[in-house]
Design a protein around this motif. Structure first.
Motif, PDB file in Angstrom:
ATOM      1  N   HIS A  82       0.826  -1.214   0.000  1.00 42.56           N
ATOM      2  CA  HIS A  82       0.000   0.000   0.000  1.00 42.56           C
ATOM      3  C   HIS A  82       0.860   1.264   0.000  1.00 42.56           C
ATOM      4  N   ARG A  83       1.888   1.283   0.841  1.00 43.40           N
ATOM      5  CA  ARG A  83       2.758   2.465   0.911  1.00 43.40           C
ATOM      6  C   ARG A  83       3.457   2.720  -0.414  1.00 43.40           C
ATOM      7  N   VAL A  85       2.609   1.801  -3.474  1.00 45.45           N
ATOM      8  CA  VAL A  85       1.637   2.240  -4.484  1.00 45.45           C
ATOM      9  C   VAL A  85       1.271   3.706  -4.260  1.00 45.45           C
ATOM     10  N   ALA A  86       1.059   4.079  -3.002  1.00 43.39           N
ATOM     11  CA  ALA A  86       0.677   5.457  -2.685  1.00 43.39           C
ATOM     12  C   ALA A  86       1.809   6.440  -2.982  1.00 43.39           C
ATOM     13  N   ASN A  91      -2.292   4.427  -7.290  1.00 49.41           N
ATOM     14  CA  ASN A  91      -3.533   3.921  -6.698  1.00 49.41           C
ATOM     15  C   ASN A  91      -4.596   3.589  -7.741  1.00 49.41           C
ATOM     16  N   GLU A  92      -4.834   4.486  -8.672  1.00 52.08           N
ATOM     17  CA  GLU A  92      -5.888   4.256  -9.664  1.00 52.08           C
ATOM     18  C   GLU A  92      -5.531   3.156 -10.646  1.00 52.08           C
ATOM     19  N   GLU A  95      -5.084  -0.339  -8.165  1.00 47.98           N
ATOM     20  CA  GLU A  95      -6.367  -0.603  -7.503  1.00 47.98           C
ATOM     21  C   GLU A  95      -6.289  -1.664  -6.410  1.00 47.98           C
ATOM     22  N   LEU A  96      -5.498  -1.405  -5.387  1.00 49.54           N
ATOM     23  CA  LEU A  96      -5.421  -2.308  -4.241  1.00 49.54           C
ATOM     24  C   LEU A  96      -6.713  -2.255  -3.450  1.00 49.54           C
ATOM     25  N   ALA A  98      -8.986  -1.741  -0.115  1.00 49.02           N
ATOM     26  CA  ALA A  98      -8.859  -0.809   1.003  1.00 49.02           C
ATOM     27  C   ALA A  98      -8.187  -1.515   2.169  1.00 49.02           C
ATOM     28  N   ARG A  99      -7.409  -0.762   2.920  1.00 48.13           N
ATOM     29  CA  ARG A  99      -6.773  -1.312   4.119  1.00 48.13           C
ATOM     30  C   ARG A  99      -7.834  -1.579   5.173  1.00 48.13           C
TER      31      ARG A  99
END
Length: 103
Positions: A82-83, A85-86, A91-92, A95-96, A98-99
């Motif tokens: 997540h980190r 990708v952010a 993100n778009e 498309e992970l 949601a945490r």
């Protein structure tokens, strides 16, 4: 890398280390999943280390899957994934899911 896959479901478990040394193997596994022409479910819950090379491979795969009309879903994604990708603003594209515990 991504050795845990199921040819029947298109599921692919990503390895813990997706840094530059793992990028070619990751690319090969994702290309194989893409060539099957079926929806792909990725499990990124074990990813502990990822760098720009690993993220580029995932981004290219996501783009190519979309272009081929294939669905890519995630059964899990680690905080490290997540980190990464952010930080790269992917993100778009990637498309992970949601945490847990976030809205």
């Amino acid at each position: 890398m991504a050795g845990k896959s199921s040819k029947n479901t298109g599921a692919l478990a990503l390895d813990a280390d997706l840094r530059i040394g793992a990028a070619p193997t990751l690319r090969d596994a994702l290309l194989s999943a893409l060539s099957a022409g079926k929806p792909v479910a990725l499990d990124g819950s074990a990813v502990n280390q990822i760098d720009a090379a690993g993220l580029q491979v995932l981004a290219a795969f996501s783009r190519d899957a979309r272009a081929a009309g294939l669905t890519v879903s995630w059964s899990g994604a680690s905080d490290s994934l997540h980190r990464g990708v952010a930080v790269l603003g992917l993100n778009e594209l990637i498309e992970l899911p949601a945490r847990a515990g976030t809205n």
